[in-house]
Scaffold this active site. Structure first.
Site, mmCIF file in Angstrom:
data_model
loop_
_atom_site.group_PDB
_atom_site.id
_atom_site.type_symbol
_atom_site.label_atom_id
_atom_site.label_comp_id
_atom_site.label_asym_id
_atom_site.label_seq_id
_atom_site.Cartn_x
_atom_site.Cartn_y
_atom_site.Cartn_z
ATOM 1 N N HIS A 141 0.849 -1.183 0.000
ATOM 2 C CA HIS A 141 0.000 0.000 0.000
ATOM 3 C C HIS A 141 0.889 1.238 0.000
ATOM 4 C CE1 HIS A 141 -3.573 -2.187 0.198
ATOM 5 N NE2 HIS A 141 -3.636 -2.416 1.491
ATOM 6 N N LYS A 579 -13.037 4.666 8.347
ATOM 7 C CA LYS A 579 -13.498 5.727 7.440
ATOM 8 C C LYS A 579 -15.032 5.781 7.423
ATOM 9 C CE LYS A 579 -13.212 6.885 2.500
ATOM 10 N NZ LYS A 579 -14.210 6.095 1.800
#
Length: 920
Positions: A141, A579
């Site tokens: 990532h 999130k």
């Protein structure tokens, strides 16, 4: 640690006598590295010396010089991290020397000493070792901003600092070491900090393999030795089998989710590179063994059983007479010569383009392991037990751990892509347009999937598919091909992102069938590839127990799981749930999902093992390893513990051997502690605590949702942070958004967290929690507040959440955040959103201290405060400058000036990320 003001007092012409690095203080190491960097600064850009000393305002510099100043500060942060790593290692050694290894928390000795004292029986240890699998999984990532060439130089600095600890050097030798140290830091200064091009998959694979070459190949086998030694100390009357329970996984080169650059061809190349990396390390170690084991039969009689083993290898080599003649009477060397020839042929066979003629080679790693076992036993039978244990066994264990694959490479794809491929297959089979395919959640779609899965199919069927669909099937087909060609463990599992239903998972089973990777020829009995659903959002986590209950009742799934190891793996996502619902709600929903899924597995008779998708920052699941594991639901870790190690976390844990060895032992010992003890813990207040956690979670999520659903939040976030500019860093091959859309829902969690950290709001690690605590106390009064205090003392999860929130609050700076907010052109949006954040921050600080009983934010963490205080003056200065750089960059129309500003802007992003020690 000495403050910069003291370190800076070095006159330019004064000779520097490096202080001795002794004891447990970081000061001497800090002074050595600061002086080395200062000397290099004076040599190359003396005008930047005030910057390094903290005496200059970098806003007055030109963009080019500002970029160099930011790079200088970034280098200093990296050197400080090396000092901290070195100091931590010295402190652990100090404790071990003076108090014993059992006094170091997170070691096997510590866990086993407590286990033996608590009456844990040897049978429990045997059972745990037999079933245990620990697999950190490295991912690429985009959170690692250090280039491999910089990583190599930083490792050299670490090694030289370690050498300077030794008291044996003369003044001349210490000066030579200091010169080498300065050279390495100078090379870092002269090396470009930024990736000039977008990272490629090939480069990301090289990045991962760097850590194996530098530390993991050697340190992981030593982990087994450490456990073996601790078991012998605390269970001296028992003999324990030592399986390769700790291995690594990887997503690099196999993670296709939203990354168009990871193709089946790239995955094949990655698998072969991984295989060759392990084989080449074995070759180097075996070559060393062949040099060392110069045992002649004139000095030691070779056992008859080993002579038979040797004859078999010589006969099979095709050149036995020449091998025997080269080392006459040295039977162990002759044996290793046969092994090396066969391994060379295996390496050649697995090159992208083999050049040599085919020769006898190893079919798989098991054949090499058997050869090493024969060598080991031969030495034991020859009364050379120490040589067998200390020279051969470590190599054998290395091969058992890394096999012909280095890592277990997972394949990952999202359900949107797999569903499109399945719809095309439906269209081709049924002879109807794709648009007419049944809804993927309908009973008609389930009926079609079930019918296709149950039909015997011994030959491939012709299908009219798009290039994208053929590519998806080609990736599945790689599994059988590479497992047969390289190693049975070369491919790990198929991770299905965005799993929303049983149909999504059955669809993946059907794609595996179409790719012909079932064990039985008709393709109806057992799928050899584990299909792992990934539940990411809060709604997905809530749906997971029902999905898994239904899935585990399907005979095909049960048969496949039984063959694959007897447990069903489920991956849970920390980033997207955060999130989606904020920090508190995410943690509680993850905990509940694990507890319910564990119960589902027990009821179905199929244990569920969890794969934790954690990131480096608190907002993405990052937390102290031992405490994060201890806070998992009781009994939820039984057979397997998997966790992602992403970006800068990989560098922090595995760059250097001493740290890598401790981090791996910390993970393994913490898992063992949980397995042995968590199910025995009885918490009389559990139901009361759970009820409170549910209330707090709901309240915090409501406040968080109110913020992220604000109609102006996207505009605020894009303007008041370097969100769009992060893509220019070139630190990952994946796009920031899955499908290229410009909505908040499609934005990946990593840039979401990264950008909020850069602009010093860091809402992802605390927002909503103050309101939740306040509401809970208002509704329940003194009784409720007393309950929160009890939870703070007794609930591992609640305590972990509040501790990490408190640390995050210390990193927030609203005066700087206000400067970022001024980049938002719409005044009404700017003022309304910032007021919401400002008010919630003040409330959260107040309520966290009220529950914890603290008088100042993060006062309970002196080491954390010291580390942060060392960095904050520079980070704050760079943050303020970043605001101006963003303003200039966005307004500049001249390409040359814009490019100049861009370089300084990206270096400011790097500098802040390195200073905090985490990006996303």
């Amino acid at each position: 640690m000495a403050p910069i003001s003291q370190l800076a007092a070095f006159p330019p012409d004064a000779p520097f006598a490096p202080p001795a690095i002794t004891g447990t203080s970081p000061d001497a190491a800090t002074e050595i590295l600061f002086h080395a960097l200062l000397e290099i600064c004076r040599r190359h850009q003396p005008e930047l010396e005030p910057v390094l000393k903290g005496e200059a305002d970098i806003s007055r510099l030109t963009p080019e010089r500002m970029g160099r100043a930011l790079q200088l500060q970034g280098i200093w942060f990296r050197l400080l991290s090396i000092v901290e790593e070195n100091t931590a290692m010295r402190r652990r050694r100090h404790v071990e020397r003076n108090q014993g290894r059992a006094e170091i928390k997170g070691t096997f000795s510590n866990v086993l000493a407590h286990a033996a004292a608590a009456g844990v029986k040897p049978a429990e240890i045997h059972e745990m070792l037999k079933n245990l699998r620990i697999r950190p999984t490295l991912t690429a990532h985009p959170t690692e901003s250090k280039r491999v060439t910089v990583l190599e130089k930083l490792r050299k600095v670490y090694l030289l600092l370690r050498e300077l600890e030794l008291p044996r050097w003369t003044e001349r030798e210490r000066n030579a070491l200091m010169a080498d140290l300065r050279d390495q830091i100078e090379l870092i200064w002269l090396t470009g900090e930024l990736q000039l091009e977008k990272a490629t998959v090939v480069r990301e694979v090289s990045w991962v393999l760097h850590f194996f070459d530098e530390s993991l190949f050697e340190t992981l086998p030593e982990l087994l030795d450490s456990l073996e030694s601790s078991l012998a100390e605390y269970y001296p009357d028992e003999q324990f089998e030592m399986p390769p329970f700790f291995q690594f996984g990887s997503w690099v080169g196999g993670d296709r989710d939203g990354n168009p650059f990871v193709t089946s061809a790239e995955t094949r190349t990655t698998l072969k590179r991984n295989a060759r990396a392990s084989m080449r390390r074995y070759r180097a170690r075996l070559n060393d063994l062949a040099k060392w084991l110069s045992i002649t039969e004139r000095a030691l009689l070779t056992p008859i059983s080993f002579r038979k083993e040797l004859k078999e290898r010589l006969d099979a080599s095709g050149d036995g007479e020449a091998i025997a003649a080269r080392n006459p009477g040295e039977h162990f060397r002759q044996f290793l010569s046969c092994v090396l020839r066969k391994l060379d042929a295996t390496i050649e066979r697995n090159k992208e383009e083999p050049t040599a003629a085919p020769a006898p080679s190893y079919k798989d790693a098991d054949e090499l392991i058997n050869d090493l076992k024969a060598l080991e036993q031969g030495l034991i039978d020859a009364d050379c037990r120490s040589l067998a244990i200390h020279q051969v066994r470590p190599v054998r264990r290395m091969v058992e751990i890394f096999r012909f694959s280095t890592v277990h490479l997972d394949l990952r794809e999202n359900s949107t892509r797999t569903t499109k491929t399945l719809q095309e297959i439906w269209s081709s089979v049924e002879g109807a347009p794709v648009e007419e395919a049944p809804d993927v959640d309908s009973s008609e779609w389930r009926a079609w999937l079930t019918a296709e899965l149950s039909k015997p199919r011994t030959t491939p069927r012709p299908l009219k598919l798009s290039e994208e669909a053929r590519e998806t099937l080609a990736t599945f087909a790689l599994v059988g091909e590479m497992r047969a060609e390289l190693d049975r463990e070369a491919v790990g599992a198929f991770i299905l992102s965005m799993t929303r239903s049983v149909n999504d998972v059955l669809g993946a089973y059907l794609l595996a069938k179409e790719a012909r990777i079932y064990l039985d020829s008709p393709g109806v009995e057992i799928c050899q590839l584990p299909i792992v659903p990934l539940f990411e959002t809060i709604e997905d986590l809530r749906a997971a127990p029902a999905i898994m209950k239904e899935l585990l009742a399907i005979p095909l799934v049960r048969r496949s799981v039984r063959w694959q190891g007897g447990f069903h793996e489920v991956m849970i996502g920390y980033s997207d749930s955060n999130k989606d619902g904020g920090y508190f709600a995410s943690n509680w929903e993850l905990y509940k999902a694990q507890a319910k899924l564990t119960e589902v597995g027990e009821q179905a008779g199929v244990p569920i093992a969890f794969f934790h998708g954690r990131g480096g920052s608190v907002s993405r699941g990052g937390a102290p390893t031992a405490r994060a594991i201890a806070a998992q639901p009781p009994g939820s870790i039984r057979r397997q513990y998997r966790v992602t190690d992403q970006g800068e976390v990989v560098s922090f844990k595995y760059s250097n051997r001493g740290t890598a060895a401790f981090q791996m032992e910390l993970t393994a010992a913490s898992v063992m502690d949980h397995v042995l003890n968590s199910a025995k813990e009885v918490d009389a207040g559990r139901h009361e605590f759970d009820d409170a956690m549910e209330a707090l979670s709901g309240a915090s999520r409501a406040v968080y949702t109110q913020l992220i659903n604000h109609p102006g939040l996207v505009e605020y976030f894009q303007n008041a942070s370097p969100l769009d500019e992060l893509a220019l860093l070139n630190i990952g091959s994946r796009p920031a958004r899955r499908f290229g859309a410009r909505t908040l829902s499609d934005l990946r969690a990593i840039p979401w967290v990264f950008a909020w950290a850069q602009n010093r709001h860091i809402i992802t690690g605390w927002y909503g929690i103050g309101s939740a605590l306040k509401s809970f106390i208002e509704v329940r009064g003194e009784t409720g507040e007393a309950l929160l205090h009890r939870m703070f003392e007794r609930s591992k999860l609640f305590r972990l959440i509040l501790d990490e929130v408190e640390k995050t609050l210390r990193m927030v700076d609203l005066s700087i955040a206000r400067e970022y907010s001024k980049l938002v052109p719409n005044e009404a949006i700017r003022e309304e959103i910032f007021r919401m954040i400002e008010a919630e921050y003040a409330l959260t600080c107040e309520m966290v201290l009220r529950v914890s009983g603290g008088g100042e934010i993060a006062f309970r963490y002196p080491a954390f405060r010291e580390r942060l205080n060392e960095r904050l003056p520079v980070i704050n200065q760079v943050s303020r400058e970043q605001v101006e750089l963003l303003r200039r960059f966005r307004a500049e129309t001249d390409e040359f000036k814009r490019d100049e500003t861009k370089s300084a802007l990206l270096l400011s992003i790097n500098c802040i990320a390195v200073g905090f020690g985490a990006t996303g």
